[in-house]
Design a protein around this motif. Structure first.
Motif, short mmCIF file in Angstrom:
data_model
loop_
_atom_site.label_atom_id
_atom_site.label_comp_id
_atom_site.label_asym_id
_atom_site.label_seq_id
_atom_site.Cartn_x
_atom_site.Cartn_y
_atom_site.Cartn_z
N SER A 1 56.70 43.71 35.40
CA SER A 1 56.01 42.57 34.81
C SER A 1 55.04 43.01 33.73
CB SER A 1 55.26 41.79 35.90
OG SER A 1 56.15 41.27 36.87
N LEU A 2 54.42 44.17 33.94
CA LEU A 2 53.48 44.69 32.94
C LEU A 2 54.20 44.96 31.62
CD1 LEU A 2 50.49 45.57 32.67
CD2 LEU A 2 51.21 47.87 33.28
N LYS A 3 55.40 45.51 31.70
CA LYS A 3 56.17 45.75 30.48
C LYS A 3 56.73 44.45 29.91
CE LYS A 3 58.75 48.92 32.41
NZ LYS A 3 59.81 49.94 32.57
N ASP A 4 57.14 43.52 30.79
CA ASP A 4 57.64 42.23 30.31
C ASP A 4 56.57 41.43 29.58
OD1 ASP A 4 60.18 42.67 31.23
OD2 ASP A 4 59.95 41.48 33.06
N LEU B 1 52.35 18.83 20.57
CA LEU B 1 51.45 19.34 21.61
C LEU B 1 52.08 20.57 22.23
CD1 LEU B 1 50.54 15.94 23.34
CD2 LEU B 1 49.20 17.19 21.62
N GLY B 2 51.59 21.73 21.83
CA GLY B 2 52.18 22.98 22.30
C GLY B 2 51.66 23.39 23.66
N LEU B 3 52.51 24.06 24.41
CA LEU B 3 52.10 24.64 25.68
C LEU B 3 51.24 25.87 25.40
CD1 LEU B 3 52.79 24.00 28.71
CD2 LEU B 3 54.48 25.83 28.56
N PRO B 4 50.09 26.03 26.06
CA PRO B 4 49.25 27.21 25.82
C PRO B 4 50.03 28.51 25.99
CG PRO B 4 48.07 25.61 27.16
CD PRO B 4 49.48 25.11 27.04
N SER B 5 49.82 29.44 25.08
CA SER B 5 50.59 30.69 25.11
C SER B 5 50.39 31.46 26.40
CB SER B 5 50.19 31.56 23.92
OG SER B 5 50.51 30.93 22.70
N PHE B 6 49.14 31.51 26.89
CA PHE B 6 48.87 32.26 28.11
C PHE B 6 49.61 31.64 29.29
CE2 PHE B 6 46.68 33.36 31.99
CZ PHE B 6 46.36 34.69 31.82
N LEU B 7 49.53 30.31 29.40
CA LEU B 7 50.20 29.62 30.50
C LEU B 7 51.71 29.81 30.44
CD1 LEU B 7 50.17 27.69 32.91
CD2 LEU B 7 50.17 25.78 31.29
N ALA B 8 52.28 29.67 29.24
CA ALA B 8 53.72 29.83 29.08
C ALA B 8 54.15 31.25 29.42
CB ALA B 8 54.13 29.47 27.67
N GLY B 9 53.39 32.23 28.94
CA GLY B 9 53.73 33.62 29.21
C GLY B 9 53.63 33.97 30.68
N THR C 1 49.77 39.69 33.54
CA THR C 1 50.57 40.33 34.58
C THR C 1 50.10 39.92 35.97
OG1 THR C 1 50.85 42.24 33.09
CG2 THR C 1 51.45 42.55 35.40
N ALA C 2 48.77 39.89 36.17
CA ALA C 2 48.24 39.50 37.48
C ALA C 2 48.60 38.04 37.80
CB ALA C 2 46.73 39.69 37.51
N SER C 3 48.48 37.17 36.80
CA SER C 3 48.84 35.76 37.00
C SER C 3 50.33 35.62 37.31
CB SER C 3 48.48 34.94 35.76
OG SER C 3 47.10 35.01 35.48
N ALA C 4 51.14 36.38 36.58
CA ALA C 4 52.58 36.34 36.80
C ALA C 4 52.94 36.85 38.19
CB ALA C 4 53.30 37.17 35.73
N LEU C 5 52.26 37.90 38.65
CA LEU C 5 52.55 38.44 39.98
C LEU C 5 52.19 37.42 41.06
CD1 LEU C 5 53.57 41.25 41.06
CD2 LEU C 5 51.22 41.63 41.77
N ALA C 6 51.08 36.68 40.86
CA ALA C 6 50.69 35.66 41.83
C ALA C 6 51.70 34.52 41.85
CB ALA C 6 49.29 35.13 41.49
N ILE C 7 52.13 34.07 40.67
CA ILE C 7 53.14 33.01 40.60
C ILE C 7 54.45 33.50 41.25
CG2 ILE C 7 54.59 31.65 39.03
CD1 ILE C 7 52.19 31.69 37.08
N GLY C 8 54.81 34.73 40.92
CA GLY C 8 56.04 35.29 41.47
C GLY C 8 55.98 35.49 42.98
N GLY D 1 56.19 35.13 35.50
CA GLY D 1 56.09 34.87 36.93
C GLY D 1 57.42 34.44 37.52
N ILE D 2 58.16 33.62 36.80
CA ILE D 2 59.49 33.19 37.28
C ILE D 2 60.42 34.40 37.39
CG2 ILE D 2 61.54 31.89 36.62
CD1 ILE D 2 59.65 29.76 35.46
N ILE D 3 60.37 35.28 36.39
CA ILE D 3 61.18 36.49 36.44
C ILE D 3 60.75 37.38 37.61
CG2 ILE D 3 61.83 38.58 35.18
CD1 ILE D 3 61.18 36.96 32.58
N SER D 4 59.42 37.54 37.74
CA SER D 4 58.88 38.35 38.82
C SER D 4 59.28 37.79 40.18
CB SER D 4 57.35 38.42 38.71
OG SER D 4 56.77 39.05 39.81
N GLY D 5 59.30 36.46 40.31
CA GLY D 5 59.65 35.83 41.57
C GLY D 5 61.06 36.18 42.03
N ALA D 6 61.99 36.32 41.07
CA ALA D 6 63.36 36.67 41.43
C ALA D 6 63.42 38.07 42.03
CB ALA D 6 64.25 36.59 40.19
N TYR D 7 62.64 39.00 41.49
CA TYR D 7 62.63 40.36 42.04
C TYR D 7 61.82 40.43 43.33
CZ TYR D 7 64.68 41.98 37.66
OH TYR D 7 65.52 42.19 36.60
N GLN D 8 60.71 39.70 43.38
CA GLN D 8 59.90 39.71 44.60
C GLN D 8 60.65 39.12 45.78
OE1 GLN D 8 55.62 38.97 44.56
NE2 GLN D 8 55.71 38.70 42.35
#
Length: 241
Positions: free
Chosen positions: A171-174, A98-106, A29-36, A111-118
């Motif tokens: 974002s925490l719920k997402d 070669l899979g994208l890391p789950s943490f990075l993808a999540g 959530t914190a990483s997503a908020l920063a990206i957003g 973060g992209i979703i959060s960015g739209a609201y931010q």
């Protein structure tokens, strides 16, 4: 085993894994908020630029990522990103998937979703700045950078804090949806624990309680930040007087 033993930190207990899952949820959530925050600030600037093309691009971004289901975006980022990474790996001579890391993808998807609201939060916060202050700054010849540092940013942050608190909770719920990528955050850990012990009611209730604890603590943090911003603004106005 009793419920207390299942939730404990001893042998066979799931307490440590549940707490680790909660920490991973916070990290996502914190990483997503920063990206957003970065994306949201850029999109808000585009929508406020007064240039039709930039404003249209910003409008499309906020419309799409607020209108499309969050789970679909996570699937697109995780599987689409993994396909892109695999194709790039093959071009460089690597073999296999070669899979994208789950943490990075999540974090990226949320973060992209959060960015739209931010973006809308920042846009509204900017529009809440009294026009007279910006006009006065222009009248005394204050540069654009100085206006941004002394007038725009402090007030945008102050007005945006309540909205950012709502975006954080969203974002925490997402972040629970990120469990579909296999990341062992709180939701995924609760699912694994429930499936392994057949104690579905117990672990889903505990998982829900942990989410409520996280959201309650987060709400207090943002309320405190809001009060601090209001005190700082009041002190600044007294100093000017």
């Amino acid at each position: 085993m009793t419920s207390l033993q299942l939730l404990g930190f001893g042998s066979g207990g799931w307490g440590a894994l549940l707490l680790l899952g909660a920490l991973i949820t916070l990290a996502v959530t914190a990483s997503a908020l920063a990206i957003g925050a970065v994306l949201g600030a850029l999109v808000a600037a585009m929508k406020l630029s007064g240039r039709p093309l930039r404003a249209a691009v910003g409008h499309v971004y906020t419309t799409v990522f607020r209108g499309v289901p969050e789970l679909l975006i996570i699937y697109l980022i995780y599987f689409g990103g993994s396909s892109a990474v695999t194709a790039l790996g093959h071009a460089l001579g690597f073999e296999g998937f070669l899979g994208l890391p789950s943490f990075l993808a999540g974090a990226l998807a949320v973060g992209i979703i959060s960015g739209a609201y931010q973006a809308e939060v920042y846009r509204g916060a900017y529009l809440a700045i009294p026009p007279g202050e910006l006009e006065a700054a222009l009248a005394i010849g204050m540069s654009r950078r100085l206006r941004l540092r002394r007038i725009v940013l402090p007030q945008v942050i102050r007005f945006a804090i309540p909205g950012l608190g709502n975006v954080w909770q969203l974002s925490l719920k997402d972040s629970a949806l990120v469990s579909v990528t296999g990341l062992a955050e709180l939701m995924r850990t609760s699912q694994v624990a429930a499936g392994s012990t057949r104690q579905y009611f117990l672990f889903y209730i505990v998982g829900g309680c942990l989410y409520l604890i996280l959201t309650s603590l987060s709400d207090r943090v943002f309320k405190g930040a809001e009060r601090q911003a209001d005190r700082s603004q009041s002190a600044a106005m007294i100093g000017r007087g």
